[in-house]
Design a protein around this motif. Structure first.
Motif, PDB file in Angstrom:
ATOM      1  N   ASP A 105     -15.209  11.436  -0.201  1.00  9.88           N
ATOM      2  CA  ASP A 105     -16.099  11.162   0.899  1.00  9.88           C
ATOM      3  C   ASP A 105     -15.966   9.598   1.273  1.00  9.88           C
ATOM      4  N   LEU A 106     -15.983   9.327   2.685  1.00  8.42           N
ATOM      5  CA  LEU A 106     -15.442   7.858   2.780  1.00  8.42           C
ATOM      6  C   LEU A 106     -16.890   6.911   2.212  1.00  8.42           C
ATOM      7  N   ARG A 107     -18.110   7.654   1.946  1.00 11.02           N
ATOM      8  CA  ARG A 107     -19.045   6.878   1.667  1.00 11.02           C
ATOM      9  C   ARG A 107     -19.103   6.575  -0.070  1.00 11.02           C
ATOM     10  N   ARG A 108     -18.283   7.300  -0.709  1.00 11.96           N
ATOM     11  CA  ARG A 108     -17.978   7.031  -2.009  1.00 11.96           C
ATOM     12  C   ARG A 108     -16.795   6.605  -2.399  1.00 11.96           C
ATOM     13  N   ILE A 109     -16.024   5.869  -1.292  1.00 14.97           N
ATOM     14  CA  ILE A 109     -14.619   5.477  -1.658  1.00 14.97           C
ATOM     15  C   ILE A 109     -14.553   4.391  -2.624  1.00 14.97           C
ATOM     16  N   SER A 110     -13.686   4.313  -3.342  1.00 13.31           N
ATOM     17  CA  SER A 110     -13.607   2.836  -4.439  1.00 13.31           C
ATOM     18  C   SER A 110     -12.789   1.687  -3.347  1.00 13.31           C
ATOM     19  N   VAL A 111     -13.517   1.014  -2.896  1.00 12.78           N
ATOM     20  CA  VAL A 111     -13.168   0.003  -2.313  1.00 12.78           C
ATOM     21  C   VAL A 111     -12.037  -0.880  -3.139  1.00 12.78           C
ATOM     22  N   LEU A 112     -12.340  -1.067  -4.330  1.00 13.28           N
ATOM     23  CA  LEU A 112     -11.614  -1.778  -5.260  1.00 13.28           C
ATOM     24  C   LEU A 112     -10.167  -1.115  -5.308  1.00 13.28           C
ATOM     25  N   GLN A 113     -10.340   0.008  -5.623  1.00 14.59           N
ATOM     26  CA  GLN A 113      -8.991   1.039  -5.399  1.00 14.59           C
ATOM     27  C   GLN A 113      -7.964   0.899  -4.176  1.00 14.59           C
ATOM     28  N   LEU A 114      -8.993   0.718  -3.073  1.00 17.78           N
ATOM     29  CA  LEU A 114      -8.407   0.767  -1.622  1.00 17.78           C
ATOM     30  C   LEU A 114      -7.709  -0.574  -1.493  1.00 17.78           C
ATOM     31  N   ALA A 115      -8.514  -1.547  -1.978  1.00 16.18           N
ATOM     32  CA  ALA A 115      -7.889  -3.013  -2.161  1.00 16.18           C
ATOM     33  C   ALA A 115      -6.484  -3.117  -2.684  1.00 16.18           C
ATOM     34  N   GLU A 116      -6.492  -2.367  -4.090  1.00 13.44           N
ATOM     35  CA  GLU A 116      -5.280  -2.379  -4.672  1.00 13.44           C
ATOM     36  C   GLU A 116      -4.073  -1.733  -3.815  1.00 13.44           C
ATOM     37  N   GLN A 117      -4.424  -0.594  -3.516  1.00 16.27           N
ATOM     38  CA  GLN A 117      -3.484   0.101  -2.694  1.00 16.27           C
ATOM     39  C   GLN A 117      -2.846  -0.664  -1.549  1.00 16.27           C
ATOM     40  N   TYR A 118      -3.761  -1.219  -0.786  1.00 19.84           N
ATOM     41  CA  TYR A 118      -3.483  -2.054   0.226  1.00 19.84           C
ATOM     42  C   TYR A 118      -2.383  -3.128  -0.196  1.00 19.84           C
ATOM     43  N   LEU A 119      -2.904  -3.894  -1.050  1.00 22.31           N
ATOM     44  CA  LEU A 119      -1.986  -5.109  -1.618  1.00 22.31           C
ATOM     45  C   LEU A 119      -0.652  -4.812  -2.273  1.00 22.31           C
ATOM     46  N   LYS A 120      -0.737  -3.313  -2.677  1.00 21.95           N
ATOM     47  CA  LYS A 120       0.409  -3.020  -3.090  1.00 21.95           C
ATOM     48  C   LYS A 120       1.517  -2.413  -1.999  1.00 21.95           C
ATOM     49  N   PHE A 121       0.840  -2.062  -1.025  1.00 21.88           N
ATOM     50  CA  PHE A 121       1.533  -1.831   0.184  1.00 21.88           C
ATOM     51  C   PHE A 121       2.316  -3.006   0.828  1.00 21.88           C
ATOM     52  N   ILE A 122       1.278  -3.837   0.930  1.00 23.64           N
ATOM     53  CA  ILE A 122       1.860  -5.216   1.451  1.00 23.64           C
ATOM     54  C   ILE A 122       3.024  -5.998   0.683  1.00 23.64           C
ATOM     55  N   ALA A 123       2.891  -5.679  -0.584  1.00 21.62           N
ATOM     56  CA  ALA A 123       3.914  -6.295  -1.383  1.00 21.62           C
ATOM     57  C   ALA A 123       5.157  -5.502  -1.428  1.00 21.62           C
ATOM     58  N   GLU A 124       5.220  -4.097  -1.186  1.00 21.83           N
ATOM     59  CA  GLU A 124       6.433  -3.374  -0.863  1.00 21.83           C
ATOM     60  C   GLU A 124       7.037  -3.669   0.434  1.00 21.83           C
ATOM     61  N   ALA A 125       6.195  -3.922   1.388  1.00 24.82           N
ATOM     62  CA  ALA A 125       6.661  -4.131   2.616  1.00 24.82           C
ATOM     63  C   ALA A 125       7.379  -5.417   2.621  1.00 24.82           C
ATOM     64  N   GLN A 126       7.055  -6.496   1.818  1.00 24.33           N
ATOM     65  CA  GLN A 126       7.367  -7.746   1.762  1.00 24.33           C
ATOM     66  C   GLN A 126       8.626  -7.747   0.961  1.00 24.33           C
ATOM     67  N   ALA A 127       8.763  -7.015   0.010  1.00 19.84           N
ATOM     68  CA  ALA A 127       9.894  -6.619  -0.929  1.00 19.84           C
ATOM     69  C   ALA A 127      11.182  -6.070  -0.317  1.00 19.84           C
ATOM     70  N   LEU A 128      10.722  -5.147   0.873  1.00 17.17           N
ATOM     71  CA  LEU A 128      11.709  -4.442   1.887  1.00 17.17           C
ATOM     72  C   LEU A 128      11.867  -5.460   2.873  1.00 17.17           C
ATOM     73  N   ARG A 129      11.386  -6.377   2.878  1.00 18.75           N
ATOM     74  CA  ARG A 129      11.546  -7.768   4.073  1.00 18.75           C
ATOM     75  C   ARG A 129      11.168  -6.926   5.314  1.00 18.75           C
ATOM     76  N   ILE A 130      10.227  -6.315   5.505  1.00 13.76           N
ATOM     77  CA  ILE A 130       9.364  -5.745   6.704  1.00 13.76           C
ATOM     78  C   ILE A 130       8.490  -6.825   6.888  1.00 13.76           C
ATOM     79  N   GLU A 131       8.732  -7.123   8.684  1.00 12.34           N
ATOM     80  CA  GLU A 131       7.944  -8.290   9.158  1.00 12.34           C
ATOM     81  C   GLU A 131       6.453  -7.453   9.374  1.00 12.34           C
ATOM     82  N   LEU A 132       5.533  -8.128   9.005  1.00 12.66           N
ATOM     83  CA  LEU A 132       4.402  -7.590   9.120  1.00 12.66           C
ATOM     84  C   LEU A 132       3.363  -8.366   9.995  1.00 12.66           C
TER      85      LEU A 132
END
Lengths: 265, 215, 215
Positions: free
Chosen positions: A49-76
């Protein structure tokens, strides 16, 4: 923009399946409607449920995504990076105990607000889908095919009475009397006229004679005409004096003006 | 390209009950931009429907209602009941004052008829717009008279019987003359400042309009 | 110049019987593709008619028929029953496919109205493109509402009656899931923690959904 602390060690440790998922996400980066949309998509992996979501975990996922995108040289776009910076900050705040005496919102409040935003966006998407799923006019239900236009009959009755008519006619017939005021030329003696006249008369005036005696007879009675003629003749003889044709004299202020023909030498 | 159905297959689908068919006919009639033929109904409704029957019951249902089911050629349509046609007209009554140009033009036609456009313009001292003449024609207050037998054969304008009727005149000759206008104080010659007045210009009696226009 | 009617004279004309009034309402509804407001009915029907009453009986009469009487905002219209839509291929309009951004923006306007552009952007987390708003305005689904009484006096957006008509809604209160959203607090305008809000921003009395949807 503060440089966030990127977790740079992740890409090579990814399991193949995760890696494919991450790449799919990255390839699809154009399909996202901003960072919030991406966060919402990432949050689905938590399957809670979105109300019980782990924001910490979400933040980590997002930061990981950004890092990957940068590693792949995708313009964000910049807003993805702004979100990354903010999430990195939030992450550190969530991990560290609050500093005593620190004011401002707590990390928990910020996380709760992010969860609220995600839930709200998700809810809006749901109702948008429900709305579009409704029966729609012109697709599922229909208006009248042959609407009869209401014929607007405008009965304009022009009310003109006989009195209006006669007033109008009277107005036309008397218009000449109401013409805009213009200087009435009948009572104006111009300087040109006076000059013409004086040039003819001056030959007979060898002796000093009063200017007023030169005025035409019919310009001496009506006061308006007399004033105009006097002024015109006075101006005319000044002109002639300048040209050396006459001598002028005036005994005292406001006294009579006399003139005589100048001797031709 | 026509699809061919096995006649036996058709009967496999049972036709909807008549009440349903009637609803369908009603909806199609309502939404269609044109009258609908029997074959169109058949084509649009499910197999086995009998629109002819449904149309009869629907027609009966709309009898005496605000709209009726009517046959138009070999097609069907819903139409406003004839006695309610007046509801489809939005009649607005507006009283407007005739423009000054119009009333002056009308007055000139009335007093000078038959009169050409050029003459009207000479008397008014300004051009007469097409709209003004059109408006007076539309009001049926002026009409074309005979052409003038002068070069160019210009058309003339005269007032209509409707004009006389509206203004309560038996003939255009009943229009009050200039003398009457003056007597009624409608022609008071206000002098331009500075102009000389002749001795006979003070005769203008101060008769109010009321006198002339009472009763 | 206006004609004045004696108010007493008006009552001399008795209103037509209810059955007749119903027929008139029916005829007017059939003649119009757009919803007709009560005041329009009153203006077009004879004096003394009570369209509100006739509409109730007429609505009942069309229940379960191929055509139904629906309420749209404060107006009324006849629409074909939704279950018969499949018969109307011929009448189906070409629908322009709305972008995801447009659909979401529309939903946000509908559920959060009156809503400013900034608020829409806050909810979607992304800028609202000019084209999206234009498209929704062009469809006549959203329009400008009142300006918000906050610094900068931003314009707000609200949905139109045409939107209600299109989605078969009697009022914005009937939006699907509205109650649940409100109960869950998802329609609250919750500020970002720690942001400074102008003191007068809270003055804005519940102009928001609460006021609109409270009954």
């Amino acid at each position: 923009m503060p440089e966030p602390d990127w977790p740079t060690d992740t890409p090579e440790r990814l399991a193949p399946l995760d890696r494919m998922a991450a790449e799919a996400l990255i390839v699809d980066v154009d399909g996202f409607e901003g960072p919030l949309d991406m966060l919402l998509t990432l949050s689905r992996t938590q399957k809670v449920d979105l109300r019980r979501i782990s924001v910490l975990q979400l933040a980590e996922q997002y930061l990981k995504f950004i890092a990957e995108a940068q590693a792949l040289r995708i313009e964000l776009a910049a807003d993805y990076l702004v979100m990354a910076a903010w999430l990195a900050y939030l992450k550190s705040r969530l991990l560290l105990p609050p500093e005593p005496g620190e004011d401002g919102p707590s990390a928990e409040d910020l996380a709760a607000h992010l969860a609220f935003q995600l839930e709200r966006l998700s809810a809006m998407r749901d109702v948008a889908a429900r709305l579009m799923g409704r029966d729609q006019l012109g697709r599922d239900f229909f208006p009248r095919g042959i609407p009869e236009d209401v014929t607007r009959k405008r009965n304009v009755s022009y009310s003109a009475t006989l009195l209006d008519l006669m007033r109008a006619y009277a107005r036309i017939r008397t218009r000449d009397d109401f013409r805009p005021f213009v200087m009435d030329r009948n009572n104006v003696f111009t300087m040109e006229q006076a000059l013409d006249r004086m040039r003819k008369l001056i030959g007979f005036s060898g002796e000093w004679s009063d200017l007023t005696t030169f005025l035409p007879d019919d310009w001496q009675v009506h006061p308006q005409r007399r004033r105009s003629a006097t002024a015109a003749h006075f101006a005319a003889v000044l002109e002639m004096a300048k040209a050396g044709q006459v001598d002028l004299r005036q005994a005292d202020p406001f006294g009579a003006i006399h003139l005589r023909k100048k001797d031709a030498r | 390209m026509t699809e061919t159905f096995d006649p036996i297959e058709k009967t496999l689908f049972e036709a909807p009950p008549m009440g349903e068919q009637e609803r369908m006919i009603e909806a199609i009639l309502f939404a269609s931009a044109d009258p609908v033929t029997l074959s169109e109904f058949t084509a649009r409704m499910p197999h086995g429907c009998d629109p002819a029957e449904g149309l009869i019951t629907l027609r009966r249902r709309y009898e005496g209602r605000g709209v009726n089911l009517v046959k138009v050629g070999d097609a069907y349509a819903l139409r406003t009941a004839a006695d309610l046609g007046h509801l489809m007209h939005k009649e607005t009554f507006e009283h407007r004052k005739l423009s000054r140009a119009a009333i002056e033009t009308l007055a000139i036609v009335a007093y000078h008829q038959p009169v050409t456009r050029t003459e009207i313009e000479e008397i008014r001292g300004v051009a007469v717009s097409r709209g003004t003449v059109d408006q007076l024609m539309e009001l049926d207050w002026i009409r074309f008279g005979r052409r003038r037998m002068t070069p160019g054969r210009p058309v003339t304008f005269v007032v209509t019987d409707h004009f006389l009727d509206h203004f309560g005149l038996e003939s255009a000759r009943d229009l009050p003359g200039l003398k009457d206008l003056r007597a009624a104080g409608l022609l008071d010659n206000r002098p331009v400042p500075g102009t000389l007045r002749g001795p006979n210009e003070d005769e203008d009696p101060a008769t109010g309009q009321s006198e002339l226009f009472e009763d």
